[in-house]
Scaffold this active site. Structure first.
Site, short mmCIF file in Angstrom:
data_model
loop_
_atom_site.label_atom_id
_atom_site.label_comp_id
_atom_site.label_asym_id
_atom_site.label_seq_id
_atom_site.Cartn_x
_atom_site.Cartn_y
_atom_site.Cartn_z
N SER A 118 -24.76 -35.95 48.39
CA SER A 118 -23.74 -36.51 49.30
C SER A 118 -22.33 -36.04 48.97
O SER A 118 -21.36 -36.61 49.50
CB SER A 118 -23.78 -38.04 49.23
OG SER A 118 -25.02 -38.53 49.66
N GLU A 164 0.80 -1.22 0.00
CA GLU A 164 0.00 0.00 0.00
C GLU A 164 0.85 1.28 0.00
O GLU A 164 0.48 2.28 -0.62
CB GLU A 164 -0.92 0.02 1.23
CG GLU A 164 -2.10 -0.93 1.15
CD GLU A 164 -3.18 -0.46 0.20
OE1 GLU A 164 -3.07 0.67 -0.32
OE2 GLU A 164 -4.14 -1.22 -0.04
#
Length: 782
Positions: free
Chosen positions: A352, A93
């Protein structure tokens, strides 16, 4: 002669140089004035909120939340993006990004010349800074708009560094649809963070902002591949990447899915978003691969288990207490299973599951060792009368057997000895906030699931069994500090873990791989009505939690920890790396030979006192004696002092007034006799009564009256209805416990009514409060 022309040249150049300098100064002043009049609209960036993304331990996306406008934008910086992407972006770019001042005059001249000579733009003139200016404030595609864009680019360069400008581009560049920024694009199209891009992926994302709608790899893969290859070719031509690297990158086929909203660990992500609303990126300790596998497993398991059922699963690394998997429901998208209800945070009855800590604290307090004799018999604790899940009792059991079989009476017996308040305080200090109903105070029902817990806190206390007794607080984020709380000694934790990992559970549970290798200790739990089925497993490497039930708390048939939760625990355990660490006992644990019924070490007993030998794990060489407090009458202790006459016969002051002597004899507590072999009954172990004391002794013996022993009952003549009988007990005191064929009848009176008897053999037995017992056999026939 030669100086005059030189002076003339200098004079002629002096004026243009001054004009140029004045022009530069004027331009600079003009720029400063315009910069003040039209400042950079940085608020346009500030008003664009980032999406929130929750990622796993490696930065892989778990779940994302768009901003208020539905835009997906994840924050990132140059340092957090792959260097390959930065190389591809800048060299494709704007090669001179780090050299120009916002605009590249040479590129502008080149673009203008190409427009004049060829009638079209062959290459653009926009720099990365100009593209950021366009993203910040859109400009018309006119000469005026282009000039405005260049002015904004100059402003950006004046106010910000190159790195800051590049960061703006990385966060706000368009990538198609509602995606902005390279991080969002990498997650959405490639399913990975921008830090992990390959050469081919970096080139693809570098070119996409030029035409984000045209180059979308999910819609136009061929077009996107052509654009990507154009970038690769340029990088090869510039010698940024080698020809071989580019050639290999070109071999990768462009393939992408559009997934802006990953939904892994969705419930945890929702929870963390609420806790950290200001964070754009929330990194967790979750292992996405494991999480994904478990989510598929949980969904399939729930679908095969029944309608409206959900499951919850959690996996914790014991060393760091990092949560590596978090499944709060079976299927997040299922309305019928209430998939958006997080059952890891839901408060449910633990069943339990807290029993191991009762035994662990009892070990630390010197109340028991691993083979202590406990009493699985019907007992009342100030009116509280628990019973076993099976409704049967086993009589004499060891601490290990009682814990493995999850028997209720021994656990309540030990909790009564520890004290409900100290137990509650110990669990609270370790991170378990047991919620009791109403204004209730800590009580014995906590041993059997009375109260409420959530899985997250339950995992914290269970981790202590694999962490030398230190309970660790869960860590969901890498930066969270490890917090530990002492719960058990390392010896008690080791003994409890060893009990829960013992292999003879194999036949009961049919899961050889869970028990045979002793790699995983686990405890099950079932709440009343099958509403909650639990299985919590632990070793030195992991703690695993599994819950199965309905989120609405409805009754579920056959939903027990053993049947519903253990099979899923087995599969989860199979997905984890095998724990190869050895687990030797710590120095505080010794293997000691003890004897029943006294319960102490064999070397502390006389030979006649040792009725049954057992190998027990003890702490610090302590062998506490058998406990009998709260269970039996003091006269029924394991060691009795009897009175003998000169012949060695048993007598009492009521029936003998001659010369006597005292002798101590070890016997089994009378309350256990219904479950003991005949040779261990007291009548066999104690001397016979003298003849003059026999009548007195027989008159005070407990007896069931109402029918004769070994009687056969028939229907009344002319009737097919089976008989109903009423029986009562004579010679007893206090409350009574009746058993029919070893099953408890919930009647504490001195009489019992037996109805609806079917043909067969029956044994009726009664135990009174003083531990006397009597039995009666009879039959029912048609």
């Amino acid at each position: 002669m030669t100086t005059q022309p030189n002076n003339s040249i200098r004079q002629r150049l002096k004026k243009p140089l001054w004009l140029l300098l004045l022009l530069c100064v004027a331009s600079w002043l003009t720029f400063l004035i315009l910069d003040r009049i039209w400042p950079l609209p940085v608020e346009s960036f500030e008003q664009r909120h980032f999406a929130q993304v929750v990622v796993d331990k490696d930065g892989l996306p778990l779940r994302a939340f768009a901003d208020d406008n539905g835009v997906w934008r994840y924050p990132t910086t140059v340092d957090q993006v792959s260097p390959l992407y930065i190389e591809a972006l800048i060299n494709y770019e704007d090669r001179y990004f780090y050299r120009h001042f916002g605009i590249n005059p040479f590129s502008i001249v080149r673009a203008a010349w190409q427009r004049l000579t060829e009638g079209r733009y062959v290459s653009g003139a926009s720099t990365l800074t100009m593209q950021v200016a366009r993203i910040m404030q859109n400009h018309d595609k006119t000469l005026r708009g282009k000039v405005g864009q260049m002015f904004r680019a100059l402003q950006l360069e004046w106010h910000y560094s190159k790195t800051e400008i590049l960061n703006y581009y990385l966060n706000y560049a368009p990538f198609g649809g509602p995606l902005e920024g390279v991080e969002a694009a990498a997650h959405a199209y490639l399913g990975k963070p921008a830090a992990q891009l390959s050469h081919a992926e970096a080139a693809l994302l570098a070119v996409m902002p030029q035409a984000p709608s045209l180059y979308r790899p999910d819609r136009y893969p061929e077009r996107a591949q052509q654009a990507r290859d154009k970038v690769l070719n340029r990088l090869a031509a510039y010698k940024v990447w080698s020809q071989q690297t580019v050639q290999e990158a070109r071999q990768e086929t462009v393939y992408a899915q559009y997934k802006t909203q990953p939904m892994t660990a969705a419930l945890l992500a929702r929870q963390l978003r609420g806790q950290y609303p200001d964070r754009s990126l929330i990194q967790t300790t979750i292992d996405r691969d494991l999480q994904t596998e478990l989510e598929w497993l949980a969904k399939d398991y729930a679908e095969n288990s029944g309608e409206a059922l959900s499951v919850a699963v959690m996996v914790v690394d014991n060393e760091s207490m990092a949560v590596t998997a978090y499944l709060g429901s079976a299927d997040f998208f299922s309305d019928s299973r209430a998939g958006q209800v997080d059952m890891i945070q839901a408060v449910r009855s633990p069943g339990s599951t807290l029993k191991p800590f009762i035994y662990g604290l009892a070990l630390d307090q010197g109340l028991i060792h691993s083979q202590s004799l406990l009493f699985d018999v019907p007992t009342s604790f100030d009116g509280y009368r628990p019973h076993n899940f099976s409704e049967y009792f086993s009589g004499p059991v060891s601490a290990s057997e009682a814990l493995l079989r999850s028997l209720n009476m021994p656990a309540v017996q030990l909790l009564d000895a520890i004290g409900p308040e100290p137990f509650y305080a110990s669990m609270h200090n370790a991170g378990l906030n047991l919620q009791l109903p109403g204004q209730a105070q800590p009580n014995l029902s906590m041993a059997l699931g009375g109260g409420g817990v959530n899985m997250a806190e339950l995992m914290q206390v269970f981790s202590a069994l694999g962490r030398q007794g230190q309970a660790g607080f869960l860590r969901y984020l890498p930066e969270q500090q490890l917090v530990e709380r002492p719960l058990l000694s390392d010896g008690a934790a080791w003994i409890v873990q060893d009990i829960l990992a013992q292999g003879h559970l194999k036949k009961r549970l049919y899961h050889d791989d869970l028990t045979g290798s002793r790699d995983l200790a686990f405890k099950t739990g079932t709440s009343y009505g099958g509403r909650d089925a639990w299985a919590i497993g632990v070793n030195s490497a992991y703690t695993i939690g599994v819950w199965v039930g309905r989120p609405d708390g409805a009754f579920v048939s056959d939903n027990t920890g053993r049947l519903a939760a253990v099979p899923l625990l087995r599969q989860v355990h199979g997905m984890l790396p095998k724990n190869t660490e050895s687990n030797p006992p710590p120095p505080s644990v010794q293997l000691t030979t003890i004897c029943w019924p006294l319960g102490t070490a064999i070397n502390l007993q006389k030979p006649g006192d040792c009725h049954r030998k057992k190998q027990a794990y003890t702490l610090n060489n302590m062998t506490p004696p058998t406990r009998h407090d709260g269970l039996i009458n003091p006269l029924q202790k394991p060691r009795l002092t009897v009175t003998l006459n000169e012949k060695g016969e048993r007598v009492t002051p009521q029936c003998h007034d001659g010369q006597t002597r005292q002798q101590q004899i070890t016997v089994w507590p009378a309350v256990l006799e219904p479950w003991l072999p005949q040779r261990w009954h007291r009548e066999q172990l104690l001397p016979e009564f003298a003849e003059d004391c026999q009548l007195w002794h027989n008159q005070n013996r407990l007896e069931i009256v109402g029918i004769h022993p070994d009687a056969t009952l028939y229907p009344e003549a002319g009737s097919l209805q089976l008989p109903s009988i009423e029986l009562k007990v004579a010679g007893s005191t206090g409350q009574h416990y009746w058993f029919l064929n070893d099953q408890l009848i919930r009647n504490h009176q001195s009489t019992v009514q037996l109805d609806n008897l079917t043909p067969g053999h029956y044994q009726l037995r009664v135990i009174d409060q003083s531990a006397q017992q009597a039995s009666l056999d009879f039959q029912v026939a048609m």
